[in-house]
Design a protein around this motif. Structure first.
Motif, PDB file in Angstrom:
ATOM      1  N   ALA A  10      41.708  40.663  51.985  1.00 55.87           N
ATOM      2  CA  ALA A  10      41.280  41.287  50.734  1.00 55.87           C
ATOM      3  C   ALA A  10      42.468  41.830  49.969  1.00 55.87           C
ATOM      4  CB  ALA A  10      40.298  42.420  51.012  1.00 55.87           C
ATOM      5  N   ASN A  20      42.014  37.248  42.417  1.00 60.45           N
ATOM      6  CA  ASN A  20      40.573  37.005  42.328  1.00 60.45           C
ATOM      7  C   ASN A  20      40.191  36.048  41.209  1.00 60.45           C
ATOM      8  OD1 ASN A  20      40.240  38.832  44.404  1.00 60.45           O
ATOM      9  ND2 ASN A  20      40.158  40.531  42.971  1.00 60.45           N
ATOM     10  N   PHE A 189      37.977  40.427  46.020  1.00 64.27           N
ATOM     11  CA  PHE A 189      38.070  39.287  46.931  1.00 64.27           C
ATOM     12  C   PHE A 189      37.393  38.089  46.290  1.00 64.27           C
ATOM     13  CE2 PHE A 189      37.601  36.757  50.681  1.00 64.27           C
ATOM     14  CZ  PHE A 189      38.631  37.162  51.489  1.00 64.27           C
TER      15      PHE A 189
END
Length: 195
Positions: A10, A20, A189
């Motif tokens: 993450a 992302n 994420f």
């Protein structure tokens, strides 16, 4: 059922350039081959503490774990339901944050044992309340799995082991805050379900 296991790695930055799926300074997507993700802010939502994520503390991962013991604590139906409701509240909260009242079903996998058999099909549009009930069935692994998508890039994806991915065309700070206050962990994420 398909669905990818929870993934690690993450990022602390949510929707930052180059993270992302947001475009970097040159305008390219940070996820190779995922141009359609450009501009989306994506989040991973889980119930797990850091200790549970790393395996230092055992944790339940499925509806079928009700009655089993984890670290000396038995998962009760009530405790399971409370966690499930937090996930479903997060779906509702993110949908509201993005102004979404209906979603489309994609990549549907369904078996005749599902209560959704004959009730939902590929490409169907569901009101958000119906989509939340479908999400409940997916969280319970009740013979149905799909991707949910709404206007302007809103999405809700469900993975193995109670991993959930939500996102849309911009930050959803209020929804993130509400999910965190409920006890869920939310971080930036990229969903592993983009094909």
């Amino acid at each position: 059922m398909t669905g990818a296991p929870g993934v690690t790695g993450a990022s602390d930055a949510v929707g930052a350039p180059g993270v992302n799926g947001a475009p970097d300074a040159a305008g390219a997507s940070a996820v190779p081959g995922e141009e359609r993700l450009e501009g989306l802010v994506q989040y991973r939502v889980v119930k797990y503490t850091e200790e549970e994520r790393t395996g230092a503390r055992p944790a339940w991962t499925s509806h079928s774990d009700i009655g089993c013991s984890f670290g000396g604590e038995v998962l009760t139906a009530e405790a399971y339901a409370e966690t499930e409701e937090r996930y479903l509240a997060a779906v509702r909260g993110f949908a509201a944050a993005y102004g979404v009242s209906a979603v489309r079903v994609a990549s549907l996998e369904i078996e005749p044992e599902s209560t959704w058999w004959g009730r939902v099909g590929e490409g169907d549009e569901l009101a958000i309340d119906d989509a939340v009930e479908l999400a409940r069935s997916m969280l319970r692994e009740e013979f149905v799995w799909c991707l949910l998508s709404g206007p302007d890039g809103f999405f809700a994806h469900f993975g193995y082991d109670y991993y959930m991915y939500l996102g849309g065309p911009g930050p959803a700070e209020e929804a993130v805050g509400a999910a965190r206050r409920s006890g869920l962990q939310v971080d930036g994420f990229t969903s592993p379900y983009w094909d």
